[in-house]
Write a protein that holds these residues in place. Structure first.
Motif, PDB file in Angstrom:
ATOM      1  N   ASP A  92       0.819  -1.212   0.000  1.00 37.34           N
ATOM      2  CA  ASP A  92       0.000   0.000   0.000  1.00 37.34           C
ATOM      3  C   ASP A  92       0.853   1.263   0.000  1.00 37.34           C
ATOM      4  O   ASP A  92       0.596   2.216   0.722  1.00 37.34           O
ATOM      5  CB  ASP A  92      -0.943  -0.002   1.198  1.00 37.34           C
ATOM      6  CG  ASP A  92      -0.211  -0.152   2.535  1.00 37.34           C
ATOM      7  OD1 ASP A  92       0.972  -0.531   2.528  1.00 37.34           O
ATOM      8  OD2 ASP A  92      -0.831   0.125   3.584  1.00 37.34           O
ATOM      9  N   MET A  93       1.871   1.276  -0.830  1.00 41.77           N
ATOM     10  CA  MET A  93       2.810   2.396  -0.851  1.00 41.77           C
ATOM     11  C   MET A  93       2.276   3.593  -1.645  1.00 41.77           C
ATOM     12  O   MET A  93       1.672   3.437  -2.710  1.00 41.77           O
ATOM     13  CB  MET A  93       4.138   1.944  -1.445  1.00 41.77           C
ATOM     14  CG  MET A  93       4.811   0.823  -0.672  1.00 41.77           C
ATOM     15  SD  MET A  93       5.415   1.354   0.939  1.00 41.77           S
ATOM     16  CE  MET A  93       6.971   2.087   0.464  1.00 41.77           C
ATOM     17  N   VAL A  94       2.510   4.786  -1.098  1.00 46.63           N
ATOM     18  CA  VAL A  94       2.102   6.039  -1.745  1.00 46.63           C
ATOM     19  C   VAL A  94       3.205   7.061  -1.537  1.00 46.63           C
ATOM     20  O   VAL A  94       4.148   6.854  -0.767  1.00 46.63           O
ATOM     21  CB  VAL A  94       0.781   6.584  -1.149  1.00 46.63           C
ATOM     22  CG1 VAL A  94      -0.359   5.598  -1.368  1.00 46.63           C
ATOM     23  CG2 VAL A  94       0.942   6.892   0.340  1.00 46.63           C
ATOM     24  N   PHE A  95       3.079   8.180  -2.230  1.00 49.06           N
ATOM     25  CA  PHE A  95       4.001   9.295  -2.031  1.00 49.06           C
ATOM     26  C   PHE A  95       3.323  10.298  -1.099  1.00 49.06           C
ATOM     27  O   PHE A  95       2.341  10.936  -1.489  1.00 49.06           O
ATOM     28  CB  PHE A  95       4.337   9.987  -3.361  1.00 49.06           C
ATOM     29  CG  PHE A  95       5.131   9.141  -4.301  1.00 49.06           C
ATOM     30  CD1 PHE A  95       6.473   8.872  -4.057  1.00 49.06           C
ATOM     31  CD2 PHE A  95       4.555   8.630  -5.451  1.00 49.06           C
ATOM     32  CE1 PHE A  95       7.225   8.103  -4.927  1.00 49.06           C
ATOM     33  CE2 PHE A  95       5.291   7.853  -6.332  1.00 49.06           C
ATOM     34  CZ  PHE A  95       6.628   7.589  -6.076  1.00 49.06           C
ATOM     35  N   PRO A  96       3.775  10.435   0.143  1.00 48.13           N
ATOM     36  CA  PRO A  96       3.145  11.402   1.050  1.00 48.13           C
ATOM     37  C   PRO A  96       3.271  12.818   0.497  1.00 48.13           C
ATOM     38  O   PRO A  96       4.285  13.175  -0.091  1.00 48.13           O
ATOM     39  CB  PRO A  96       3.927  11.244   2.356  1.00 48.13           C
ATOM     40  CG  PRO A  96       5.220  10.607   1.970  1.00 48.13           C
ATOM     41  CD  PRO A  96       4.908   9.746   0.782  1.00 48.13           C
ATOM     42  N   ASP A  97       2.217  13.596   0.661  1.00 52.84           N
ATOM     43  CA  ASP A  97       2.194  14.962   0.146  1.00 52.84           C
ATOM     44  C   ASP A  97       2.864  15.901   1.145  1.00 52.84           C
ATOM     45  O   ASP A  97       2.225  16.733   1.794  1.00 52.84           O
ATOM     46  CB  ASP A  97       0.749  15.387  -0.107  1.00 52.84           C
ATOM     47  CG  ASP A  97       0.655  16.740  -0.802  1.00 52.84           C
ATOM     48  OD1 ASP A  97       1.692  17.194  -1.346  1.00 52.84           O
ATOM     49  OD2 ASP A  97      -0.437  17.337  -0.792  1.00 52.84           O
ATOM     50  N   VAL A  98       4.178  15.746   1.255  1.00 50.01           N
ATOM     51  CA  VAL A  98       4.994  16.594   2.120  1.00 50.01           C
ATOM     52  C   VAL A  98       6.286  16.923   1.376  1.00 50.01           C
ATOM     53  O   VAL A  98       6.683  16.175   0.469  1.00 50.01           O
ATOM     54  CB  VAL A  98       5.338  15.890   3.464  1.00 50.01           C
ATOM     55  CG1 VAL A  98       4.068  15.512   4.227  1.00 50.01           C
ATOM     56  CG2 VAL A  98       6.198  14.660   3.217  1.00 50.01           C
ATOM     57  N   HIS A 117      -0.314   9.261   5.486  1.00 50.21           N
ATOM     58  CA  HIS A 117      -1.375  10.189   5.887  1.00 50.21           C
ATOM     59  C   HIS A 117      -1.079  10.801   7.256  1.00 50.21           C
ATOM     60  O   HIS A 117      -1.323  12.001   7.477  1.00 50.21           O
ATOM     61  CB  HIS A 117      -2.714   9.464   5.900  1.00 50.21           C
ATOM     62  CG  HIS A 117      -3.221   9.124   4.523  1.00 50.21           C
ATOM     63  ND1 HIS A 117      -4.258   8.253   4.298  1.00 50.21           N
ATOM     64  CD2 HIS A 117      -2.811   9.534   3.292  1.00 50.21           C
ATOM     65  CE1 HIS A 117      -4.477   8.145   3.001  1.00 50.21           C
ATOM     66  NE2 HIS A 117      -3.605   8.909   2.369  1.00 50.21           N
ATOM     67  N   ALA A 118      -0.567   9.987   8.163  1.00 55.42           N
ATOM     68  CA  ALA A 118      -0.204  10.502   9.482  1.00 55.42           C
ATOM     69  C   ALA A 118       0.938  11.503   9.370  1.00 55.42           C
ATOM     70  O   ALA A 118       0.975  12.505  10.088  1.00 55.42           O
ATOM     71  CB  ALA A 118       0.194   9.348  10.399  1.00 55.42           C
ATOM     72  N   LEU A 119       1.867  11.230   8.455  1.00 56.03           N
ATOM     73  CA  LEU A 119       2.994  12.144   8.252  1.00 56.03           C
ATOM     74  C   LEU A 119       2.510  13.492   7.717  1.00 56.03           C
ATOM     75  O   LEU A 119       3.013  14.541   8.124  1.00 56.03           O
ATOM     76  CB  LEU A 119       3.996  11.530   7.265  1.00 56.03           C
ATOM     77  CG  LEU A 119       5.304  12.303   7.110  1.00 56.03           C
ATOM     78  CD1 LEU A 119       6.189  12.124   8.349  1.00 56.03           C
ATOM     79  CD2 LEU A 119       6.061  11.816   5.861  1.00 56.03           C
ATOM     80  N   GLU A 120       1.534  13.464   6.838  1.00 57.27           N
ATOM     81  CA  GLU A 120       0.982  14.707   6.302  1.00 57.27           C
ATOM     82  C   GLU A 120       0.364  15.543   7.416  1.00 57.27           C
ATOM     83  O   GLU A 120       0.553  16.773   7.463  1.00 57.27           O
ATOM     84  CB  GLU A 120      -0.065  14.380   5.230  1.00 57.27           C
ATOM     85  CG  GLU A 120       0.535  13.785   3.967  1.00 57.27           C
ATOM     86  CD  GLU A 120      -0.492  13.165   3.038  1.00 57.27           C
ATOM     87  OE1 GLU A 120      -0.104  12.725   1.936  1.00 57.27           O
ATOM     88  OE2 GLU A 120      -1.694  13.108   3.412  1.00 57.27           O
ATOM     89  N   ALA A 121      -0.340  14.901   8.331  1.00 59.84           N
ATOM     90  CA  ALA A 121      -0.936  15.610   9.463  1.00 59.84           C
ATOM     91  C   ALA A 121       0.147  16.169  10.374  1.00 59.84           C
ATOM     92  O   ALA A 121       0.046  17.289  10.886  1.00 59.84           O
ATOM     93  CB  ALA A 121      -1.861  14.674  10.244  1.00 59.84           C
ATOM     94  N   LEU A 122       1.200  15.393  10.580  1.00 59.95           N
ATOM     95  CA  LEU A 122       2.330  15.826  11.406  1.00 59.95           C
ATOM     96  C   LEU A 122       2.999  17.056  10.801  1.00 59.95           C
ATOM     97  O   LEU A 122       3.276  18.042  11.504  1.00 59.95           O
ATOM     98  CB  LEU A 122       3.322  14.678  11.554  1.00 59.95           C
ATOM     99  CG  LEU A 122       4.568  14.886  12.431  1.00 59.95           C
ATOM    100  CD1 LEU A 122       5.030  13.545  13.016  1.00 59.95           C
ATOM    101  CD2 LEU A 122       5.727  15.508  11.638  1.00 59.95           C
ATOM    102  N   PHE A 123       3.250  17.036   9.509  1.00 59.19           N
ATOM    103  CA  PHE A 123       3.882  18.171   8.827  1.00 59.19           C
ATOM    104  C   PHE A 123       2.997  19.414   8.913  1.00 59.19           C
ATOM    105  O   PHE A 123       3.496  20.529   9.118  1.00 59.19           O
ATOM    106  CB  PHE A 123       4.158  17.823   7.364  1.00 59.19           C
ATOM    107  CG  PHE A 123       5.527  17.262   7.095  1.00 59.19           C
ATOM    108  CD1 PHE A 123       6.400  17.886   6.215  1.00 59.19           C
ATOM    109  CD2 PHE A 123       5.947  16.106   7.723  1.00 59.19           C
ATOM    110  CE1 PHE A 123       7.661  17.363   5.956  1.00 59.19           C
ATOM    111  CE2 PHE A 123       7.200  15.565   7.476  1.00 59.19           C
ATOM    112  CZ  PHE A 123       8.067  16.203   6.587  1.00 59.19           C
ATOM    113  N   ALA A 124       1.687  19.235   8.734  1.00 57.69           N
ATOM    114  CA  ALA A 124       0.767  20.367   8.785  1.00 57.69           C
ATOM    115  C   ALA A 124       0.773  21.006  10.170  1.00 57.69           C
ATOM    116  O   ALA A 124       0.771  22.244  10.307  1.00 57.69           O
ATOM    117  CB  ALA A 124      -0.639  19.905   8.418  1.00 57.69           C
ATOM    118  N   ALA A 125       0.795  20.177  11.205  1.00 59.48           N
ATOM    119  CA  ALA A 125       0.821  20.688  12.573  1.00 59.48           C
ATOM    120  C   ALA A 125       2.132  21.420  12.854  1.00 59.48           C
ATOM    121  O   ALA A 125       2.144  22.472  13.510  1.00 59.48           O
ATOM    122  CB  ALA A 125       0.638  19.544  13.567  1.00 59.48           C
TER     123      ALA A 125
END
Length: 258
Positions: A92-98, A117-125
């Motif tokens: 289930d590999m994707v390119f995180p939007d960060v 997805h969790a990484l994207e939330a982390l970066f946004a915060a």
């Protein structure tokens, strides 16, 4: 996982272009990584015994290192005692939007979907708090890790290489759940000096809220088998991450008490 020399990073970046070109059929960009010399304070190859609680998800192989039975588990333990199957590839590999320190959409930019997805939330915060992060290196295939580890072993000897680099199959990067981070300016990326940055402080304080832990914390080298790496974070889900952080545990210790 990247090593250091005498407390500072070797400034010479060694390209693995030719070796990777051969192994990956000409796709050399996927695996060029900095090659560094080990720290004098890096832990040796002797670490605590395998985590008893984790043995239920393992099966012993003939080499004495246990192969994980459920490599897709979010809390899968991968270290010097527990290895992924040689043919394992997260599905289930994707390119995180960060943002990353490079623009190409290549292997080391990929992560498993939940972790991404969790990484994207982390970066946004982090951005909201005035802290701008960037990805350095995420997923590595077994082949990539094999090339890197072989180079390190040739450079400083196999026994020494195991103190700062993971043998193929035993790197967390192969799970698709781990990533090395830096500030957006790239300064102190995978270097000791990253520990003194505001980005490192923010990660230590906030990463657990998004399911991530500092995988190789300071003072736990004899348990994790690796030196302190404030830049290397691992996704384990919020239930585990919050307990690990609140109790000051490593993933090994957390699974042992399960």
């Amino acid at each position: 996982m990247i090593s250091k020399a005498g407390g500072t990073m070797n400034k010479t970046i060694v390209s693995l272009f030719m070796a990777v070109t051969v192994l990956l059929g000409g796709c050399a960009k996927n695996t060029a990584e900095p090659v560094l010399t080990p720290s004098a304070s890096s832990p040796d190859a002797s670490v605590d015994s395998p985590v008893p609680g984790a043995a239920t998800q393992m099966k012993s192989d003939t080499a004495g290192v246990q192969t994980v039975k459920d490599p897709d588990s979010i809390t899968v333990l991968v270290n010097k005692h527990f290895a992924l199957p040689a043919d394992y590839k997260p599905k289930d590999m994707v390119f995180p939007d960060v943002p990353f320190l490079f623009k190409e959409k290549i292997e080391k930019r990929e992560m498993r979907q939940e972790a991404a997805h969790a990484l994207e939330a982390l970066f946004a915060a982090a951005k909201q708090d005035g802290t701008r992060l960037a990805g350095v290196s995420a997923y590595r295939s077994f082949t990539t890790q094999k090339v890197l580890y072989a180079h390190y072993a040739e450079q400083s000897g196999k026994a020494n290489a195991t103190t700062y680099s993971a043998a193929p199959g035993t790197s967390e990067h192969e799970t698709g759940l781990a990533i090395d981070l830096s500030g957006s300016d790239g300064k102190c990326a995978a270097q000791d000096c990253f520990a003194d940055t505001k980005e490192a402080a923010w990660l230590a304080a906030n990463a657990p809220a998004y399911g991530y832990i500092i995988r190789y914390p300071k003072g736990k080298e004899s348990i994790t088998g690796y030196q302190y790496e404030p830049w290397h974070i691992r996704y384990v889900g919020t239930k585990a991450s919050k307990e690990i952080a609140s109790k000051g545990l490593t993933l090994e210790e957390y699974l042992k008490q399960e």
